[in-house]
Design an enzyme around this catalytic site. Structure first.
Site, PDB file in Angstrom:
ATOM      1  CG  ASP A   8      -1.692   1.218   1.417  1.00 53.73           C
ATOM      2  OD1 ASP A   8      -2.292   1.675   0.429  1.00 53.73           O
ATOM      3  OD2 ASP A   8      -1.724   1.770   2.540  1.00 53.73           O
ATOM      4  CG  LEU A   9       1.680   5.721  -1.766  1.00 55.45           C
ATOM      5  CD1 LEU A   9       3.192   5.588  -1.900  1.00 55.45           C
ATOM      6  CD2 LEU A   9       1.128   6.524  -2.937  1.00 55.45           C
ATOM      7  CG  ASP A  10      -1.867   7.401   0.379  1.00 54.98           C
ATOM      8  OD1 ASP A  10      -0.950   8.173   0.058  1.00 54.98           O
ATOM      9  OD2 ASP A  10      -2.865   7.182  -0.330  1.00 54.98           O
ATOM     10  CB  THR A  16       0.420  10.439   1.824  1.00 55.07           C
ATOM     11  OG1 THR A  16       0.857   9.092   1.631  1.00 55.07           O
ATOM     12  CG2 THR A  16       1.316  11.389   1.058  1.00 55.07           C
ATOM     13  CE  LYS A  44      -4.833   6.201   9.079  1.00 56.16           C
ATOM     14  NZ  LYS A  44      -3.957   5.715  10.172  1.00 56.16           N
ATOM     15  N   GLY A  45      -7.557   3.798   3.157  1.00 51.08           N
ATOM     16  CA  GLY A  45      -7.692   2.757   2.133  1.00 51.08           C
ATOM     17  C   GLY A  45      -8.926   2.902   1.258  1.00 51.08           C
ATOM     18  CB  ILE A  46     -12.150   4.428   1.974  1.00 52.28           C
ATOM     19  CG1 ILE A  46     -12.196   3.426   3.143  1.00 52.28           C
ATOM     20  CG2 ILE A  46     -13.510   4.626   1.358  1.00 52.28           C
ATOM     21  CD1 ILE A  46     -12.603   2.027   2.762  1.00 52.28           C
ATOM     22  NE  ARG A  48      -9.455  12.273  -5.012  1.00 50.19           N
ATOM     23  CZ  ARG A  48      -8.902  12.590  -6.187  1.00 50.19           C
ATOM     24  NH1 ARG A  48      -9.540  13.404  -7.023  1.00 50.19           N
ATOM     25  NH2 ARG A  48      -7.729  12.099  -6.529  1.00 50.19           N
ATOM     26  CB  SER A 115      -1.979   3.033  -3.716  1.00 45.13           C
ATOM     27  OG  SER A 115      -2.553   4.238  -3.261  1.00 45.13           O
ATOM     28  CB  ALA A 116      -7.526   3.336  -2.746  1.00 46.43           C
ATOM     29  CB  SER A 117      -3.868   7.344  -3.758  1.00 40.52           C
ATOM     30  OG  SER A 117      -3.571   8.652  -4.205  1.00 40.52           O
ATOM     31  CG  ASN A 119      -3.251  12.523  -5.885  1.00 42.49           C
ATOM     32  OD1 ASN A 119      -3.117  13.341  -6.786  1.00 42.49           O
ATOM     33  ND2 ASN A 119      -4.306  12.535  -5.071  1.00 42.49           N
ATOM     34  CE  LYS A 146      -5.865  -0.952  -0.972  1.00 41.91           C
ATOM     35  NZ  LYS A 146      -4.723  -0.146  -0.496  1.00 41.91           N
ATOM     36  CD  GLU A 170      -3.519  -1.583   2.948  1.00 40.31           C
ATOM     37  OE1 GLU A 170      -3.588  -0.651   3.788  1.00 40.31           O
ATOM     38  OE2 GLU A 170      -3.909  -1.461   1.777  1.00 40.31           O
ATOM     39  CG  ASP A 171      -1.857   2.756   6.441  1.00 37.08           C
ATOM     40  OD1 ASP A 171      -2.240   2.294   5.340  1.00 37.08           O
ATOM     41  OD2 ASP A 171      -2.098   3.920   6.806  1.00 37.08           O
TER      42      ASP A 171
HETATM   43  C1  BG6 Z   1      -5.857   5.711  -0.106  1.00 39.68           C
HETATM   44  C2  BG6 Z   1      -5.890   6.502   1.168  1.00 39.68           C
HETATM   45  O1  BG6 Z   1      -4.583   5.191  -0.293  1.00 39.68           O
HETATM   46  O2  BG6 Z   1      -6.197   6.543  -1.219  1.00 39.68           O
HETATM   47  C3  BG6 Z   1      -7.222   7.210   1.336  1.00 39.68           C
HETATM   48  O3  BG6 Z   1      -5.668   5.629   2.268  1.00 39.68           O
HETATM   49  C4  BG6 Z   1      -7.517   8.053   0.092  1.00 39.68           C
HETATM   50  O4  BG6 Z   1      -7.165   8.034   2.480  1.00 39.68           O
HETATM   51  C5  BG6 Z   1      -7.476   7.157  -1.135  1.00 39.68           C
HETATM   52  O5  BG6 Z   1      -8.792   8.665   0.203  1.00 39.68           O
HETATM   53  C6  BG6 Z   1      -7.756   7.911  -2.433  1.00 39.68           C
HETATM   54  O6  BG6 Z   1      -6.734   8.842  -2.675  1.00 39.68           O
HETATM   55  P1  BG6 Z   1      -6.791   9.968  -3.785  1.00 39.68           P
HETATM   56  O7  BG6 Z   1      -5.391  10.496  -3.799  1.00 39.68           O
HETATM   57  O8  BG6 Z   1      -7.164   9.312  -5.071  1.00 39.68           O
HETATM   58  O9  BG6 Z   1      -7.804  10.966  -3.363  1.00 39.68           O
HETATM   59 MG    MG Z   2      -2.760   3.207   3.555  1.00 34.30          MG
END
Ligand code: BG6
Ligand code: MG
Length: 224
Positions: A8-10, A16, A44-46, A48, A115-117, A119, A146, A170-171
């Site tokens: 996982d990243l964040d 982050t 966390k992990g969810i 945006r 990662s769910a992000s 970014n 997730k 994971e965190d």
């Molecule tokens: C996850 C984070 O990795 O990414 C969440 O744990 C975050 O907190 C999710 O909402 C989505 O990230 P982003 O950068 O696409 O808004």
């Molecule tokens: Mg995380």
């Protein structure tokens, strides 16, 4: 035996998770909602949009916004967040992570990111560690986020490794569930109680404790 490590990243590779919390707090405050750290564990992990829904639900005002307004709120949160990301440098990598990535690479253990992000790619670039990842799963291509196992399974599939030969790190509570449903060995980084309750196979209080020797040891006990 161990063939791949899927990160996982964040909150695992860099801090982050805290920055997401700051950005959500700012957005929530502007619409009269206060979020605390305990509630934040559920975010966390969810994704945006899903995070926004949970915050609005918690504040009891989900019904007062149209879908378009919700998208705008999520965009505003991301603006705060991206603003924070402009300060990111390789100094922001958590202790031991770079060394661990180098160790994995040297030992031909495959490396993936789940990662769910959205970014994530730009963060890996800012941290100057993109080169280590054979696979970075695009969360927009994953139907169920997730705690569903899809994102970790997709990483394993792309790495051509059986999930049973993977370790996931994971965190988050949702993320640890995702790893478990994927049938992988899980490492939870963070507070012992929260990580244990979330079902982590191994809990580490710091990423500095991540070494291949340690992983191999735990993994072999688990597999036998
Ligand atoms: C996850 C984070 O990795 O990414 C969440 O744990 C975050 O907190 C999710 O909402 C989505 O990230 P982003 O950068 O696409 O808004
Ligand atoms: Mg995380």
């Amino acid at each position: 035996n161990l063939k791949a490590v899927i990160f996982d990243l964040d909150g695992v590779i860099t801090d982050t998770a805290e920055w997401h919390f700051l950005a959500w707090s700012e957005l929530a405050k502007s619409i009269g909602i206060h979020i605390n750290k305990e509630f934040n564990e559920e975010l966390k992990g969810i994704s945006r949009m899903e995070s926004l829904e949970r915050i609005l639900d918690m504040g009891g005002i989900a019904h007062t916004f149209t879908e378009k307004e919700k998208v705008e709120l999520a965009q505003r949160k991301n603006k705060y967040y991206v603003q924070l990301l402009t300060q990111m440098t390789p100094e922001n990598i958590f202790p031991g992570i770079r060394k661990f990535l180098e160790e994995l690479k040297k030992n031909h253990i495959k490396i993936g990111l789940a990662s769910a992000s959205k970014n994530a790619p730009s963060i890996l670039d800012a941290l100057q560690i993109t080169e280590f990842f054979q696979v970075v799963v695009d969360p927009e291509k994953i139907a169920k986020g997730k705690p569903a196992p899809d994102i970790f399974l997709s990483a394993a599939e792309k790495l051509l490794v059986n999930p049973r030969n993977c370790v996931g790190i994971e965190d988050s509570i949702a993320g640890l569930q995702s790893i478990r449903y994927a049938g992988m060995f899980s490492i939870g980084v963070g507070t012992l109680d929260i990580m244990k309750e979330a079902g982590a196979n191994l809990v580490l209080e710091s990423t500095a404790e991540l070494t291949l020797e340690r992983l191999n040891g735990m993994f072999n006990i688990h597999a036998s």
